[in-house]
Design an enzyme around this catalytic site. Sequence first.
Site, short mmCIF file in Angstrom:
data_model
loop_
_atom_site.label_atom_id
_atom_site.label_comp_id
_atom_site.label_asym_id
_atom_site.label_seq_id
_atom_site.Cartn_x
_atom_site.Cartn_y
_atom_site.Cartn_z
N ASP A 66 0.87 -1.18 0.00
CA ASP A 66 0.00 0.00 0.00
C ASP A 66 0.91 1.23 0.00
OD1 ASP A 66 -1.69 2.14 0.66
OD2 ASP A 66 -2.91 0.94 2.02
N LEU A 67 0.76 2.08 -1.01
CA LEU A 67 1.62 3.26 -1.10
C LEU A 67 1.26 4.26 -0.01
CD1 LEU A 67 1.40 3.45 -4.95
CD2 LEU A 67 3.48 2.94 -3.68
N TYR A 71 -1.80 10.07 -3.23
CA TYR A 71 -1.95 11.27 -4.07
C TYR A 71 -0.94 12.34 -3.66
CZ TYR A 71 -6.61 9.51 -5.55
OH TYR A 71 -7.65 8.78 -6.04
N ARG A 103 0.26 15.10 8.57
CA ARG A 103 -0.33 14.17 9.55
C ARG A 103 0.29 14.38 10.93
NH1 ARG A 103 -1.75 8.54 6.25
NH2 ARG A 103 -2.14 9.62 4.29
N ASP A 158 -3.74 2.34 -5.19
CA ASP A 158 -2.42 2.34 -4.54
C ASP A 158 -2.12 1.06 -3.80
OD1 ASP A 158 -3.89 2.66 -2.17
OD2 ASP A 158 -2.38 3.99 -1.31
N GLU A 159 -2.86 0.00 -4.09
CA GLU A 159 -2.60 -1.27 -3.42
C GLU A 159 -2.41 -2.38 -4.45
OE1 GLU A 159 -5.28 -2.15 -0.08
OE2 GLU A 159 -6.06 -0.15 -0.39
P1 DGT Z 1 -1.85 5.95 3.63
O1 DGT Z 1 -2.01 4.67 2.86
O2 DGT Z 1 -2.58 5.93 4.92
O3 DGT Z 1 -0.42 6.35 3.84
O4 DGT Z 1 -2.52 7.13 2.83
P2 DGT Z 1 -3.15 7.11 1.39
O5 DGT Z 1 -3.32 8.53 1.00
O6 DGT Z 1 -2.35 6.29 0.46
O7 DGT Z 1 -4.57 6.50 1.65
P3 DGT Z 1 -5.27 5.24 1.03
O8 DGT Z 1 -4.26 4.17 0.79
O9 DGT Z 1 -6.39 4.94 1.92
O10 DGT Z 1 -5.86 5.74 -0.34
C1 DGT Z 1 -5.09 5.95 -1.52
C2 DGT Z 1 -5.49 7.24 -2.21
O11 DGT Z 1 -6.86 7.19 -2.54
C3 DGT Z 1 -5.34 8.46 -1.36
O12 DGT Z 1 -4.07 9.06 -1.54
C4 DGT Z 1 -6.45 9.36 -1.79
C5 DGT Z 1 -7.49 8.44 -2.32
N1 DGT Z 1 -8.60 8.24 -1.37
C6 DGT Z 1 -8.60 7.49 -0.27
N2 DGT Z 1 -9.79 7.50 0.32
C7 DGT Z 1 -10.59 8.28 -0.43
C8 DGT Z 1 -11.98 8.68 -0.34
O13 DGT Z 1 -12.71 8.31 0.57
N3 DGT Z 1 -12.44 9.50 -1.33
C9 DGT Z 1 -11.65 9.91 -2.35
N4 DGT Z 1 -12.18 10.70 -3.30
N5 DGT Z 1 -10.36 9.55 -2.48
C10 DGT Z 1 -9.83 8.76 -1.52
MG MG Z 2 -2.07 4.20 0.72
#
Ligand code: DGT
Ligand code: MG
Length: 597
Positions: A66-67, A71, A103, A158-159
């Site tokens: 998982d990245l 974004y 964060r 991202d997974e």
């Molecule tokens: P992490 O994995 O906790 O370090 O953070 P992220 O940003 O990689 O979060 P993740 O893995 O849950 O989701 C990947 C990307 O998907 C994130 O960068 C933004 C997008 N994303 C996640 N959740 C939502 C959502 O509920 N709505 C929208 N529009 N985009 C989302």
């Molecule tokens: Mg992620």
Amino acid sequence: MAYSGQCGDHREGGTERPGSQFWDLASELRSSMEPEEEEEEERWDGEGPGGHNTSVSMSRVIVHMDLDCFYAQVEMIRKPELKDKPLGVQQKSIVVTCNYVARNLGVKKLMAVKAAKEICPHLVLVNGEDLTPYRETSYKVTELLEEFCPLVERLGFDENFVDVTEMVEKRLKQQKTSSDLVVAGHVYNNHAIDLHDRTHVALVLGSQIAEDIRRAVATTLGLTSCAGVASNKLLAKLVSGTFKPNQQTVLLPQSRQDLLRALRGVQKIPGIGYKTAKRLETLGIESVWQLQTFPATALEKELGLSLARRIQKLSYGDDDSPVTPSGPPQSFSDEDSFKKCSTEAEVKEKLLELLPNLLERVYKDGRRPHTLRLTIRQSSSSERWFHRESRQCPIPPHLLQRFGQGNANLLSPLVDVLMKLFHKMINVEVPFHLTLLSVTFSNLKELPSTKKGSIGFYLKEMPPKRDREVDDGDAVWLQSHWRTRATKARRHLEEKDVPEAQVLNGPVPFSPHPVDHLEDTPKAMVCGQPEPTEVVVFPPDVDPQTFSELPPDVQEDLMAQWKSQEAISKPLEKPKATNEKRSSAQVNTLLRYLKPR
Ligand code: DGT
Ligand code: MG
């Protein structure tokens, strides 16, 4: 992570549901189109032979990757000056993600912009509504993982799951002694590794492979990630976020129960979605432990045999589902959510906003979609996020032919079809209130000339990007992508045994026009011929330079293919006889289709 509001390329199977109708030219859209209810839960199928602790699941080693702040990482690569600043990616009024600098200052994913700014006034916000850069990076990551191992399955943007079992087996064979084996990263619950236990050794080797993979992604693409290593997909996913960011964790079988029971609620189990969780709640089941210990027969009576068995197995961490290589996307979709859309004009306007980018993605893919789906969400106080409704129909044949020829002449007729689907769901005589519109192209079929391995595939050029999307990184990528394709086209020809005599007969007369692929490409590239009235016009996605290098028989094949696709179909008033090698009838017919617009 899967989330509501995601739009993208769907690789999962079964996007087409039974009940899709055939296009009926006379009545156009039939009134009997099947409604489609959104499936709220991912198919996380634990079905398969064996109960808890099956030998199948214990023998595998799966990595879930998982990245980190995906974004935001993409934005930091695009603008390195943002790297050390608190950065949020904004979609509408939400910070969908933020980097770890933000964060650490208290900003959280999916926070309202207003709240995030209150917590962190210096938060830098970038607009993340155009998903193109994230999608492109996402596929680069999957492609890189596929270089390590063919068993890679995408999950969202991202997974990825990687089944590294075979790699582990190879390393096991090479391993002379296991006494010097060291785990890479963390062990869940700090459980002691037993190097006499073959499963432990396999997971330790898996952790080393996971580390290699993560390092490759970091050095090649500049992206950090977290990984989980376990004996199946479910457990690997659940354990991967234990330590964040840029860390990894391995789960030993002995800690499986601890991991599952530490989850806050049944809905934390992938495969148990909102609706099932609600049904379980009415049975008094909220925690994973409650689900595990609920009498199976009572659960089956309430939920049905299949669902009850499936979710109870998941609650024990049993998941025999294989890592299924994702392959090309099975559909393309895009959606927009908003507070209110309540007139037909607004619906049309939103569809016109959604379609161009979507069509561009379909065009880049090279296949032709045969089904069009419209999904709407109506405002509802009770089921705010989950009530979606869809209608779909086959794309009318006369529109099908226009795919691959540029999108301008597709927009308006597609909006007409979508409005017909819209009217199947909404009675515009009474007030309506939509909060989401989504368009999906599916049922993608190869064009004869874009099948990988055919020469046409390698000649197909990337369409120029719209100005706002082209940056230096993209430009370099586009150039190298094009060069690769041109090289492959040449290689393809070298492999093809072309008799010399045919080559000597000479190609279709041609005078090349240099093409700058990053500037607006003309709709059709015109190549002059000796006779002024006989002109060869290439489809807009073909590079004349490469075409000119092809042997004549291949040029002929290609032109025959373009002709059959009626890519350029304006007839020539008076075709003239030409190239002697081919029959004049054949050439004339061909030229009828090759006249410039
Ligand atoms: P992490 O994995 O906790 O370090 O953070 P992220 O940003 O990689 O979060 P993740 O893995 O849950 O989701 C990947 C990307 O998907 C994130 O960068 C933004 C997008 N994303 C996640 N959740 C939502 C959502 O509920 N709505 C929208 N529009 N985009 C989302
Ligand atoms: Mg992620």
